[in-house]
Design an enzyme around this catalytic site. Structure first.
Site, PDB file in Angstrom:
ATOM      1  N   ARG A   1     -16.061 -36.189 -98.417  1.00 47.49           N
ATOM      2  CA  ARG A   1     -14.724 -36.644 -98.001  1.00 47.49           C
ATOM      3  C   ARG A   1     -14.715 -38.170 -97.971  1.00 47.49           C
ATOM      4  O   ARG A   1     -14.585 -38.779 -96.921  1.00 47.49           O
ATOM      5  CB  ARG A   1     -14.440 -36.067 -96.624  1.00 47.49           C
ATOM      6  CG  ARG A   1     -13.445 -34.954 -96.537  1.00 47.49           C
ATOM      7  CD  ARG A   1     -13.788 -33.660 -97.150  1.00 47.49           C
ATOM      8  NE  ARG A   1     -12.592 -32.913 -97.502  1.00 47.49           N
ATOM      9  CZ  ARG A   1     -11.919 -32.124 -96.680  1.00 47.49           C
ATOM     10  NH1 ARG A   1     -12.324 -31.935 -95.465  1.00 47.49           N
ATOM     11  NH2 ARG A   1     -10.836 -31.496 -97.071  1.00 47.49           N
TER      12      ARG A   1
ATOM     13  N   GLN B   1     -11.728 -38.744-103.294  1.00 49.19           N
ATOM     14  CA  GLN B   1     -10.468 -38.099-102.896  1.00 49.19           C
ATOM     15  C   GLN B   1      -9.741 -37.445-104.073  1.00 49.19           C
ATOM     16  O   GLN B   1      -9.180 -36.366-103.931  1.00 49.19           O
ATOM     17  CB  GLN B   1      -9.550 -39.148-102.267  1.00 49.19           C
ATOM     18  CG  GLN B   1      -9.039 -38.721-100.920  1.00 49.19           C
ATOM     19  CD  GLN B   1      -8.396 -39.862-100.154  1.00 49.19           C
ATOM     20  OE1 GLN B   1      -8.421 -41.006-100.564  1.00 49.19           O
ATOM     21  NE2 GLN B   1      -7.808 -39.528 -99.043  1.00 49.19           N
TER      22      GLN B   1
ATOM     23  N   ASP C   1     -10.995 -33.984-104.593  1.00 46.32           N
ATOM     24  CA  ASP C   1     -11.153 -33.166-103.382  1.00 46.32           C
ATOM     25  C   ASP C   1     -10.275 -31.910-103.452  1.00 46.32           C
ATOM     26  O   ASP C   1      -9.117 -31.900-103.030  1.00 46.32           O
ATOM     27  CB  ASP C   1     -10.786 -34.038-102.170  1.00 46.32           C
ATOM     28  CG  ASP C   1     -10.987 -33.322-100.847  1.00 46.32           C
ATOM     29  OD1 ASP C   1     -11.220 -32.096-100.864  1.00 46.32           O
ATOM     30  OD2 ASP C   1     -10.908 -33.992 -99.809  1.00 46.32           O
TER      31      ASP C   1
ATOM     32  N   SER D   1      -8.923 -30.246-100.139  1.00 43.77           N
ATOM     33  CA  SER D   1      -7.698 -30.849 -99.608  1.00 43.77           C
ATOM     34  C   SER D   1      -6.479 -30.493-100.448  1.00 43.77           C
ATOM     35  O   SER D   1      -5.424 -30.171 -99.899  1.00 43.77           O
ATOM     36  CB  SER D   1      -7.827 -32.375 -99.564  1.00 43.77           C
ATOM     37  OG  SER D   1      -8.760 -32.745 -98.601  1.00 43.77           O
TER      38      SER D   1
ATOM     39  N   TYR E   1     -15.314 -33.642 -89.944  1.00 41.44           N
ATOM     40  CA  TYR E   1     -15.169 -32.238 -89.574  1.00 41.44           C
ATOM     41  C   TYR E   1     -15.460 -32.039 -88.086  1.00 41.44           C
ATOM     42  O   TYR E   1     -16.255 -32.779 -87.500  1.00 41.44           O
ATOM     43  CB  TYR E   1     -16.157 -31.368 -90.361  1.00 41.44           C
ATOM     44  CG  TYR E   1     -15.808 -31.212 -91.815  1.00 41.44           C
ATOM     45  CD1 TYR E   1     -14.702 -30.459 -92.207  1.00 41.44           C
ATOM     46  CD2 TYR E   1     -16.584 -31.794 -92.798  1.00 41.44           C
ATOM     47  CE1 TYR E   1     -14.386 -30.307 -93.547  1.00 41.44           C
ATOM     48  CE2 TYR E   1     -16.279 -31.644 -94.148  1.00 41.44           C
ATOM     49  CZ  TYR E   1     -15.176 -30.890 -94.509  1.00 41.44           C
ATOM     50  OH  TYR E   1     -14.855 -30.732 -95.824  1.00 41.44           O
TER      51      TYR E   1
HETATM   52  P1  NAD Z   1     -11.110 -27.750 -91.909  1.00 41.44           P
HETATM   53  O1  NAD Z   1     -10.293 -26.945 -92.879  1.00 41.44           O
HETATM   54  O2  NAD Z   1     -12.577 -27.682 -91.976  1.00 41.44           O
HETATM   55  O3  NAD Z   1     -10.636 -27.370 -90.415  1.00 41.44           O
HETATM   56  C1  NAD Z   1      -9.272 -27.347 -90.083  1.00 41.44           C
HETATM   57  C2  NAD Z   1      -9.065 -27.949 -88.715  1.00 41.44           C
HETATM   58  O4  NAD Z   1      -9.584 -27.059 -87.716  1.00 41.44           O
HETATM   59  C3  NAD Z   1      -9.789 -29.272 -88.474  1.00 41.44           C
HETATM   60  O5  NAD Z   1      -8.833 -30.252 -88.162  1.00 41.44           O
HETATM   61  C4  NAD Z   1     -10.728 -28.976 -87.300  1.00 41.44           C
HETATM   62  O6  NAD Z   1     -10.871 -30.071 -86.449  1.00 41.44           O
HETATM   63  C5  NAD Z   1      -9.991 -27.844 -86.640  1.00 41.44           C
HETATM   64  N1  NAD Z   1     -10.771 -27.058 -85.663  1.00 41.44           N
HETATM   65  C6  NAD Z   1     -12.073 -26.692 -85.661  1.00 41.44           C
HETATM   66  N2  NAD Z   1     -12.385 -25.993 -84.559  1.00 41.44           N
HETATM   67  C7  NAD Z   1     -11.240 -25.892 -83.828  1.00 41.44           C
HETATM   68  C8  NAD Z   1     -10.902 -25.291 -82.598  1.00 41.44           C
HETATM   69  N3  NAD Z   1     -11.790 -24.642 -81.856  1.00 41.44           N
HETATM   70  N4  NAD Z   1      -9.628 -25.401 -82.160  1.00 41.44           N
HETATM   71  C9  NAD Z   1      -8.690 -26.067 -82.867  1.00 41.44           C
HETATM   72  N5  NAD Z   1      -8.949 -26.650 -84.049  1.00 41.44           N
HETATM   73  C10 NAD Z   1     -10.202 -26.565 -84.527  1.00 41.44           C
HETATM   74  O7  NAD Z   1     -10.684 -29.289 -91.975  1.00 41.44           O
HETATM   75  P2  NAD Z   1      -9.976 -30.095 -93.159  1.00 41.44           P
HETATM   76  O8  NAD Z   1      -8.542 -29.824 -93.159  1.00 41.44           O
HETATM   77  O9  NAD Z   1     -10.716 -29.853 -94.397  1.00 41.44           O
HETATM   78  O10 NAD Z   1     -10.174 -31.615 -92.689  1.00 41.44           O
HETATM   79  C11 NAD Z   1     -11.165 -32.058 -91.817  1.00 41.44           C
HETATM   80  C12 NAD Z   1     -11.060 -33.554 -91.642  1.00 41.44           C
HETATM   81  O11 NAD Z   1     -11.400 -34.238 -92.822  1.00 41.44           O
HETATM   82  C13 NAD Z   1      -9.684 -34.067 -91.296  1.00 41.44           C
HETATM   83  O12 NAD Z   1      -9.853 -35.107 -90.369  1.00 41.44           O
HETATM   84  C14 NAD Z   1      -9.175 -34.638 -92.554  1.00 41.44           C
HETATM   85  O13 NAD Z   1      -8.175 -35.607 -92.349  1.00 41.44           O
HETATM   86  C15 NAD Z   1     -10.437 -35.233 -93.102  1.00 41.44           C
HETATM   87  N6  NAD Z   1     -10.328 -35.451 -94.543  1.00 41.44           N
HETATM   88  C16 NAD Z   1     -10.781 -36.636 -95.064  1.00 41.44           C
HETATM   89  C17 NAD Z   1     -10.677 -36.869 -96.429  1.00 41.44           C
HETATM   90  C18 NAD Z   1     -11.125 -38.160 -97.043  1.00 41.44           C
HETATM   91  O14 NAD Z   1     -11.461 -39.060 -96.339  1.00 41.44           O
HETATM   92  N7  NAD Z   1     -11.153 -38.252 -98.332  1.00 41.44           N
HETATM   93  C19 NAD Z   1     -10.176 -35.900 -97.251  1.00 41.44           C
HETATM   94  C20 NAD Z   1      -9.762 -34.691 -96.712  1.00 41.44           C
HETATM   95  C21 NAD Z   1      -9.862 -34.476 -95.346  1.00 41.44           C
END
Ligand code: NAD
Length: 375
Positions: free
Chosen positions: A122, A127, A130, A133, A228
Site C-alpha cells: 500500500r 497505488q 492496487d 482497493s 491495516y
Molecule cells: P481492509 O479491507 O483490510 O479492512 C476494512 C476495514 O476494516 C479497515 O478499515 C479496518 O481498520 C477495519 N476493521 C478491522 N477490524 C475491525 C473491527 N473489529 N471493527 C471495525 N472495523 C474493523 O482494509 P482496506 O480497505 O484494504 O484498507 C486498509 C487501510 O489501508 C486504509 O487505511 C486505507 O486507507 C489504506 N490504504 C492505503 C493505500 C495506499 O497508501 N496506497 C491504498 C489502499 C488502502
C-alpha cells in the site's frame, strides 16, 4: 512476450483480468496478447472488441496456458492449471496466499513466478496497481445499491403532501476503502450514516464524508505499517460488540466490511444483535466470502432471519458491476506490467529486490521467495 488472459472458471466470477483498453496498452508496449474466447462475455466486451484492440482470441485454453510467458487472471488457478504452465512463466492473480499452501508449493515446483495481487504494498508508487482497493471501492458502492434494491423503504427523506418519509439509517462497520465508498454512496442517496472502525483516522475520514462517527473507547488498537488494523483482544472485541448493538437495533441497513489482513474477519454482529434488529432491516456483509462479520450469514446467499432481518452474504459484490470492475482491475494489471516492462527485450522483468515485487512476488526460480511464506 506472450501474455495470456484466460476466461474465469468460477461460476461466481463475472470479471475479466484484461479488457480491450488494457489489451491495447499491452500491445502498445510490444507484447503479444492472447485472450480466451468469451473472456469478456459477462462484462459486455465481445471477442471482436478484443481482436480490434490487437489481441488474438483463442478457444484452446490448454495450448495458450502452455505457451504463455505471462498469465493474468482474476481468481487463483487450480493446481492442475499451474501444472500446465511452462517453467519460467509469470502468473499474476489474486492468490489468497495465507490459505493456499499447496498452491504456492505447486507454483514453486513448477518454476513459475507467482505474483499475488493481495500482497501489492500500500505505497504511493504501487497505488496504480492496487487491485484490492480498485475492487473494494466498487464493492462498497454495490453494497449500498443492493441494500436500496432489497428494502421496502427508501433512502432519502421526502416531504410530500401525503406526509413525511424519514431518511434511512445506515450503519457502516469498517471504514477502509469499501466502507468509505459505502458511506459516500449512502450519503448521496440521502441516508443518515453512522460508521465505526478501530482505526481513529478512519473515523475522521468518515466524518469528512458527512457520517456520524461512533466512538468506542477500546484502549490501544494499533495498526500495521501498511495502514491495516491489528486483531483486537477478546476483551476489546466484546466491548465493541456490546457498544454497537444499540446502533444496529436502530438501523435500517448495516454494512459490514471489517477485515484483518491475513486472518479470518472478526465476527462483529452476533445472532442476538440480529435478533434485536427491526423486521425488514438488512445487513450486507462484504466480508462474507472469507468468513463474514455476521453470525448466521450464509456465504454466497441471501437469507432472512427468524425476526425478518434480511442477511446478504454474497461473494464478489464488485462482480455485479463487472464492466467497471474489470476496467479498473485490467488497468491495475496493465499498469503493473508497464511498470516492470523492460523496453529493450520487451518482457516483464522479475526483480525480487524491488520494493513492490518484494511485497507481492511469492515464488520465483523454483522456490518460495516471499519472507512471510518461506516457512
Ligand atoms: P481492509 O479491507 O483490510 O479492512 C476494512 C476495514 O476494516 C479497515 O478499515 C479496518 O481498520 C477495519 N476493521 C478491522 N477490524 C475491525 C473491527 N473489529 N471493527 C471495525 N472495523 C474493523 O482494509 P482496506 O480497505 O484494504 O484498507 C486498509 C487501510 O489501508 C486504509 O487505511 C486505507 O486507507 C489504506 N490504504 C492505503 C493505500 C495506499 O497508501 N496506497 C491504498 C489502499 C488502502
Amino acid at each position: 512476450m506472450k501474455i495470456f488472459a484466460p476466461k474465469e472458471t468460477d461460476p461466481v466470477e463475472t470479471r475479466a483480468s484484461l479488457d480491450p483498453a488494457a489489451v491495447q496498452k499491452l500491445v502498445g508496449l510490444g507484447a503479444e496478447v492472447v485472450v480466451e474466447s468469451g473472456i469478456g462475455a459477462n462484462c459486455d466486451h465481445p471477442d471482436s472488441a478484443y481482436s480490434e484492440a490487437g489481441a488474438t482470441v483463442t478457444s484452446d485454453r490448454a495450448a495458450a496456458l502452455a505457451s504463455a510467458d505471462l498469465v493474468t487472471r482474476v481468481r487463483k488457478p487450480s493446481l492442475e492449471e499451474v501444472g500446465q504452465l511452462k517453467s519460467g512463466a509469470i502468473h499474476i492473480s489474486f492468490l489468497d496466499p495465507f490459505n493456499e499452501k499447496d498452491l504456492i508449493a505447486k507454483f514453486a515446483s513448477q518454476g513459475v513466478s507467482a505474483i499475488s495481487l493481495e500482497m501489492i504494498p500500500r505505497t504511493t508508487l504501487a497505488q496504480k496497481m492496487d487491485a484490492i482497493s480498485s475492487q473494494a471501492n466498487l464493492a462498497g458502492y454495490v453494497a449500498v445499491i443492493l441494500a436500496a434494491n432489497r428494502m421496502s423503504t427508501i433512502f432519502p427523506m421526502m416531504m410530500t403532501p401525503a406526509g413525511t418519509i424519514s431518511p434511512a439509517k445506515v450503519f457502516v462497520l469498517g471504514i477502509g476503502v469499501a466502507g468509505l465508498q459505502a458511506i459516500a454512496t449512502a450519503k448521496r442517496l440521502g441516508a443518515r450514516v453512522t460508521a465505526f472502525d478501530v482505526r481513529s483516522e478512519a473515523l475522521e475520514q468518515a466524518e469528512s464524508l458527512g457520517a456520524k462517527a461512533l466512538r468506542i473507547d477500546l484502549g490501544e488498537t494499533g495498526g500495521t505499517d501498511q495502514g491495516y488494523a491489528k486483531e483486537l483482544t477478546p476483551e476489546q472485541l466484546a466491548k465493541q460488540i456490546a457498544a454497537q448493538a444499540k446502533v444496529c437495533a436502530d438501523s435500517d441497513v448495516v454494512i459490514t466490511t471489517a477485515k484483518v489482513f491475513g486472518r479470518k474477519p472478526p465476527i462483529l454482529i452476533k445472532a442476538d444483535v440480529v435478533a434485536g434488529m427491526k423486521p425488514g432491516s438488512l445487513i450486507v456483509d462484504l466480508a462474507a466470502e472469507t468468513g463474514g462479520n455476521v453470525e448466521g450469514i450464509v456465504p454466497g446467499e441471501e437469507t432472512v432471519s427468524a425476526n425478518g432481518v434480511k442477511l446478504i452474504g454474497l461473494a464478489n459484490y464488485e462482480g455485479q458491476v463487472a464492466k467497471h470492475a474489470s476496467q479498473v482491475l485490467a488497468a491495475n494489471f496493465a499498469n503493473m506490467i508497464e511498470h516492470f516492462w523492460d523496453k529493450e527485450v520487451k518482457t516483464f522483468a522479475i526483480k525480487p529486490d524491488d520494493e513492490i515485487q518484494k511485497g507481492c512476488l511469492i515464488t520465483h526460480g523454483g522456490a518460495i521467495v516471499h519472507e512471510r511464506f518461506k516457512s
